[in-house]
Write a protein that holds these residues in place. Structure first.
Motif, PDB file in Angstrom:
ATOM      1  N   ASN A  89       0.799  -1.225   0.000  1.00  0.00           N
ATOM      2  CA  ASN A  89       0.000   0.000   0.000  1.00  0.00           C
ATOM      3  C   ASN A  89       0.830   1.273   0.000  1.00  0.00           C
ATOM      4  O   ASN A  89       0.652   2.148   0.835  1.00  0.00           O
ATOM      5  CB  ASN A  89      -0.937   0.010   1.208  1.00  0.00           C
ATOM      6  CG  ASN A  89      -2.290  -0.559   0.835  1.00  0.00           C
ATOM      7  OD1 ASN A  89      -2.555  -0.816  -0.342  1.00  0.00           O
ATOM      8  ND2 ASN A  89      -3.151  -0.749   1.813  1.00  0.00           N
TER       9      ASN A  89
ATOM     10  N   TYR B  59       0.247  -4.229 -10.188  1.00  0.00           N
ATOM     11  CA  TYR B  59      -0.325  -3.301 -11.169  1.00  0.00           C
ATOM     12  C   TYR B  59       0.550  -3.132 -12.408  1.00  0.00           C
ATOM     13  O   TYR B  59       0.047  -2.796 -13.473  1.00  0.00           O
ATOM     14  CB  TYR B  59      -0.546  -1.924 -10.541  1.00  0.00           C
ATOM     15  CG  TYR B  59      -1.463  -1.933  -9.348  1.00  0.00           C
ATOM     16  CD1 TYR B  59      -2.670  -2.636  -9.388  1.00  0.00           C
ATOM     17  CD2 TYR B  59      -1.134  -1.251  -8.187  1.00  0.00           C
ATOM     18  CE1 TYR B  59      -3.512  -2.657  -8.287  1.00  0.00           C
ATOM     19  CE2 TYR B  59      -1.973  -1.259  -7.087  1.00  0.00           C
ATOM     20  CZ  TYR B  59      -3.155  -1.960  -7.140  1.00  0.00           C
ATOM     21  OH  TYR B  59      -3.980  -1.978  -6.050  1.00  0.00           O
TER      22      TYR B  59
ATOM     23  N   CYS C 245      -6.375 -13.093  -5.658  1.00  0.00           N
ATOM     24  CA  CYS C 245      -6.958 -11.793  -6.005  1.00  0.00           C
ATOM     25  C   CYS C 245      -8.478 -11.884  -6.081  1.00  0.00           C
ATOM     26  O   CYS C 245      -9.169 -10.937  -5.756  1.00  0.00           O
ATOM     27  CB  CYS C 245      -6.320 -11.205  -7.260  1.00  0.00           C
ATOM     28  SG  CYS C 245      -7.015 -11.743  -8.795  1.00  0.00           S
ATOM     29  N   ARG C 246      -8.991 -13.049  -6.469  1.00  0.00           N
ATOM     30  CA  ARG C 246     -10.454 -13.185  -6.543  1.00  0.00           C
ATOM     31  C   ARG C 246     -11.089 -13.298  -5.161  1.00  0.00           C
ATOM     32  O   ARG C 246     -12.263 -12.984  -4.991  1.00  0.00           O
ATOM     33  CB  ARG C 246     -10.841 -14.395  -7.390  1.00  0.00           C
ATOM     34  CG  ARG C 246     -10.533 -14.174  -8.859  1.00  0.00           C
ATOM     35  CD  ARG C 246     -11.148 -15.258  -9.713  1.00  0.00           C
ATOM     36  NE  ARG C 246     -10.736 -15.096 -11.106  1.00  0.00           N
ATOM     37  CZ  ARG C 246     -11.212 -15.801 -12.104  1.00  0.00           C
ATOM     38  NH1 ARG C 246     -12.120 -16.735 -11.881  1.00  0.00           N
ATOM     39  NH2 ARG C 246     -10.783 -15.596 -13.336  1.00  0.00           N
ATOM     40  N   THR C 247     -10.342 -13.793  -4.191  1.00  0.00           N
ATOM     41  CA  THR C 247     -10.927 -13.950  -2.859  1.00  0.00           C
ATOM     42  C   THR C 247     -10.567 -12.791  -1.929  1.00  0.00           C
ATOM     43  O   THR C 247     -11.416 -12.276  -1.223  1.00  0.00           O
ATOM     44  CB  THR C 247     -10.467 -15.269  -2.199  1.00  0.00           C
ATOM     45  OG1 THR C 247      -9.041 -15.349  -2.276  1.00  0.00           O
ATOM     46  CG2 THR C 247     -11.077 -16.470  -2.879  1.00  0.00           C
ATOM     47  N   GLU C 248      -9.314 -12.373  -1.955  1.00  0.00           N
ATOM     48  CA  GLU C 248      -8.855 -11.340  -1.013  1.00  0.00           C
ATOM     49  C   GLU C 248      -8.884  -9.936  -1.618  1.00  0.00           C
ATOM     50  O   GLU C 248      -8.621  -8.952  -0.915  1.00  0.00           O
ATOM     51  CB  GLU C 248      -7.446 -11.668  -0.517  1.00  0.00           C
ATOM     52  CG  GLU C 248      -7.390 -12.880   0.402  1.00  0.00           C
ATOM     53  CD  GLU C 248      -8.046 -12.618   1.762  1.00  0.00           C
ATOM     54  OE1 GLU C 248      -7.787 -11.581   2.358  1.00  0.00           O
ATOM     55  OE2 GLU C 248      -8.860 -13.470   2.193  1.00  0.00           O
ATOM     56  N   GLY C 249      -9.151  -9.852  -2.907  1.00  0.00           N
ATOM     57  CA  GLY C 249      -9.345  -8.524  -3.513  1.00  0.00           C
ATOM     58  C   GLY C 249      -8.075  -7.754  -3.812  1.00  0.00           C
ATOM     59  O   GLY C 249      -8.146  -6.622  -4.255  1.00  0.00           O
ATOM     60  N   ILE C 250      -6.926  -8.347  -3.591  1.00  0.00           N
ATOM     61  CA  ILE C 250      -5.668  -7.651  -3.881  1.00  0.00           C
ATOM     62  C   ILE C 250      -4.963  -8.366  -5.032  1.00  0.00           C
ATOM     63  O   ILE C 250      -4.762  -9.574  -4.982  1.00  0.00           O
ATOM     64  CB  ILE C 250      -4.731  -7.642  -2.650  1.00  0.00           C
ATOM     65  CG1 ILE C 250      -5.366  -6.843  -1.505  1.00  0.00           C
ATOM     66  CG2 ILE C 250      -3.363  -7.054  -3.004  1.00  0.00           C
ATOM     67  CD1 ILE C 250      -4.601  -6.938  -0.189  1.00  0.00           C
ATOM     68  N   LEU C 251      -4.605  -7.609  -6.065  1.00  0.00           N
ATOM     69  CA  LEU C 251      -3.861  -8.165  -7.189  1.00  0.00           C
ATOM     70  C   LEU C 251      -2.393  -8.243  -6.772  1.00  0.00           C
ATOM     71  O   LEU C 251      -1.722  -7.230  -6.656  1.00  0.00           O
ATOM     72  CB  LEU C 251      -4.004  -7.259  -8.410  1.00  0.00           C
ATOM     73  CG  LEU C 251      -3.392  -7.786  -9.706  1.00  0.00           C
ATOM     74  CD1 LEU C 251      -4.355  -8.761 -10.383  1.00  0.00           C
ATOM     75  CD2 LEU C 251      -3.046  -6.642 -10.647  1.00  0.00           C
TER      76      LEU C 251
ATOM     77  N   GLU D 281      -4.165 -15.810  -8.891  1.00  0.00           N
ATOM     78  CA  GLU D 281      -5.533 -15.592  -9.361  1.00  0.00           C
ATOM     79  C   GLU D 281      -6.547 -15.902  -8.256  1.00  0.00           C
ATOM     80  O   GLU D 281      -7.475 -15.124  -8.006  1.00  0.00           O
ATOM     81  CB  GLU D 281      -5.801 -16.448 -10.595  1.00  0.00           C
ATOM     82  CG  GLU D 281      -7.145 -16.139 -11.233  1.00  0.00           C
ATOM     83  CD  GLU D 281      -7.521 -17.165 -12.276  1.00  0.00           C
ATOM     84  OE1 GLU D 281      -7.354 -16.856 -13.464  1.00  0.00           O
ATOM     85  OE2 GLU D 281      -7.979 -18.272 -11.910  1.00  0.00           O
TER      86      GLU D 281
END
Lengths: 457, 457
Positions: free
Chosen positions: B110, B422, B379-385, B376
């Motif tokens: 972050n 990113y 990121c789909r479960t915890e929302g962080i790429l 993958e």
């Protein structure tokens, strides 16, 4: 003094995440004008809108009376993954400006969608799931909204179909790829997957698309596919409601340190961030409890508040959507090149439009080179690379802080830092290379598109 | 039970940011081997290193005795802009895996550099500023380190010169642009701005560069420019020291809820994140106070721990740097294509190498397609790429959690989520399109480069 008392980042604890969204409409003396059927000019009712949005969201869209809307526990659980977001004291920026003003910003960029859009995306996806729908379709320009909805749909196991403005699809492959990683189907718009897309491609061969056109396609898609509804990331009353969490958290954080903002600033495209940030403050202002100066900042290239008209208009280019009364440049207005893709919408939230019309807030427009100067200063001092959209608010906050430097006033300035600019480096490159221009529409440009407004007024 | 007690994100307050870095070397029974002069084979002393690093950092580099090193207030003030970073309970990932294990991760992404690298960058820039230097030169591969150093130099008004591996410079224009926005000069390496760069370009025409080669150039630059020193983002003892803040914060956060990790997992390239995350836990383990399983995860394409040798080697391709004793694949080893640019270094931190050699930690290697499958899901479960580098740790954490599912054990797993992805969407695209390969070096590949190790052992 304050330096030792107020931390750099004010974090609320998890159980301080608001339990209710705040619906500012309930306190508005003049309610926002209702949505109209473009054919008949009649006021749209619950059942008229249920083929576009899921039922609970239509209810929220039409509800001008309930001040507090409970946030379902499942949504609060999702919020816990990235909220509460910090309210930050910009000590380093203040120092660089040598201003007596105290600058605060509510930072919504610390999640993978890169912006505040996730606050409404998860709500819209949750109600769709609850209604037993298969999936959602939407449009995206800059990409934040599409990413936010993709994330939310992935989390809940819903199908997600994103019509992405063709020029963004081509210029921002990374944005597209994030959405794909979240399992979304991303289609460059105008496409040949919808009647309206085919029509637009035929009428404007080689067009690179627009947000208004992508909206038309997404709405067209859901009207031909059972089990799908449409989701929109801004403008709508329901979105303002969900985004009120921004302002509620910011207010709680400042309240902890007895800080009362004198000026509240937000960038305004469709109004989702601004509407959310100001909601609880505006409520107090309407109820006469407190006074705040509230400023909407828009790009000079797409100045709906400052140079548009307050009138009924379509929300989309293809004219398949309901009519909304708002400040608008006309649905056929094409903003000149501007790197703040999220601020290129021709219209504005009906809620904010009414508030602006009633003199409860101000609006200014800023040119993008000035915006990127502010962005650069901000990132070098505060360490966050801001989104071009958010940087409009930074520009205005800096200008207000510099005025305080002249007058010696120790004002509290609060602005919304909606997101990060990781996917906007092409814009930064143009700025870094001195190749950025400011193209501002002429009065004739605006008059031409305003002349095409629908006759229902 | 735990669900209601332990929040999703454990945040320490600002005044809980550690006041001291922890130097694990002070507790190590076998100290890491000293740096040697490649010409003479002699142990390098303070004065030998002062033309490369600024004095205070050399002191930290050579100090194997002081357990607690005070963090200057100015650095703590900078830390306040993005620290304390959250220690997150991965409730959603646990649910998706249906595991009895409790998974925690310390999230360092972050901030605009996108990773933990900023923790050491600001320290290195601060000491350079304090010494009255003009600027710093460094190398960057994936770009996180270069961005972190650019941010730190911009904040302190230092000049920053970044030699960026040519292939990254060309493939990651966005990364380059972030650094430029922070005022850094970014040069594709090998360049024609240094003798060593010219030599490498002549010997290997058309080369796309390597991290080891960019290091040589940065060191070469500072040796020819007064007022400049070199900064390195990993491997060094000083970096392990600065990064201990990761582990100190993680430990404090878990201590608040009486959570003791059974397994601690970090990705390992040069070792900066892993070394930082495990530092205080390793201290307890060495002192016999507690036992922890500690796992280093490296890419199968660059397996220094699992397939390298423990020997003195150069840290750079151009062989201008001191010799360090470490697990290495040989400074002439060229890892096959792998999207985790931060894990392509041929060597490993001497501190971690010694700890591994002494049996205090384990190491595993993982293939990148398996890594992206984990990324993958995460990121789909915890929302962080997640960054590809961090995803190596995710892979291992998931594997450990799945073992718990088999055995029914309710283990506490802690891993380091070093950063966000990113700027790695090209890698995700390859994965999404099913075009990702795993190329693993043969035993002959490794033997060939290991045969070229310097003779000083």
């Amino acid at each position: 003094m304050a330096h030792t008392e107020i931390p750099y980042k004010i974090y609320l604890s998890e159980n301080e995440i608001p339990r209710y969204w705040y619906n500012v409409r309930a306190d508005m003396k003049n309610k926002p004008a209702p949505l109209l059927n473009p054919q008949t000019g009649e006021k749209l009712k619950q059942q008229d809108l249920e083929h576009i949005f899921c039922s609970e969201l239509v209810k929220q869209e039409l509800d001008n009376d309930t001040p507090q809307v409970e946030i379902p526990q499942e949504i609060r659980d999702f919020y816990k993954m990235y909220r509460p977001s910090p309210t930050v004291r910009a000590y380093c920026l203040e120092k660089a400006l040598d201003t007596p003003a105290h600058i605060y910003y509510k930072f919504e960029g610390n999640n993978t969608s890169g912006s505040h859009k996730l606050n409404s995306a998860i709500a819209q996806a949750f109600y769709a799931k609850k209604q037993g729908l298969k999936g959602l379709a939407t449009e995206t320009g800059a990409g934040q909204w599409g990413t936010a909805l993709s994330m939310s749909c992935a989390y809940l196991g819903l199908d997600c179909r994103v019509y992405m403005v063709k020029v963004s699809y081509e210029q921002k492959p990374a944005r597209k790829e994030v959405m794909r990683t979240y399992g979304a189907t991303v289609i460059p718009s105008p496409s040949n997957t919808t009647e309206i897309g085919i029509k637009i491609n035929k009428e404007h061969p080689g067009t690179t698309g627009s947000l208004g056109c992508a909206i038309s396609e997404a709405v067209d898609f859901v009207s031909h596919h059972d089990g799908y509804r449409y989701a929109l990331g801004s403008v709508l009353n329901q979105v303002m409601l969900h985004q009120s969490i921004i302002g509620l958290e910011a207010k709680s954080a400042l309240d902890k340190y007895s800080v009362v903002p004198d000026v509240i600033i937000g960038c305004a495209g469709g109004g989702s961030n601004l509407g959310g940030l100001i909601a609880p403050f505006m409520g107090e202002k309407i109820r006469g409890e407190k006074d705040y100066r509230i400023i909407a900042v828009e790009p000079a290239s797409c100045p709906s508040f400052t140079r548009g008209v307050y009138a009924y208009d379509f929300c989309d280019t293809g004219r398949v959507c309901p009519l909304a009364k708002m400040y608008t440049l006309g649905s056929q207005f094409i903003p000149s090149a501007n790197h703040a893709g999220g601020l290129r919408f021709h219209g504005m939230s009906p809620v904010l439009s009414q508030l602006y019309h009633d003199g409860l807030m101000e609006a200014v427009s800023v040119e993008q080179t000035k915006v990127f100067e502010a962005a650069e200063l901000f990132c070098r001092t505060e360490g966050i690379l801001p989104a071009p959209e958010s940087s409009h608010a930074i520009r205005c906050a800096i200008d207000e802080a510099l005025k305080c430097k002249e007058t010696g006033e120790e004002k509290n300035i609060l602005f919304g830092l909606t997101g990060t600019g990781y996917f906007d480096l092409t814009a930064y490159q143009k700025f870094n290379d001195g190749e950025m221009n400011d193209i501002i529409p002429t009065d004739e440009d605006i008059a031409r598109s305003v002349a095409l407004l629908p006759k229902v007024q």
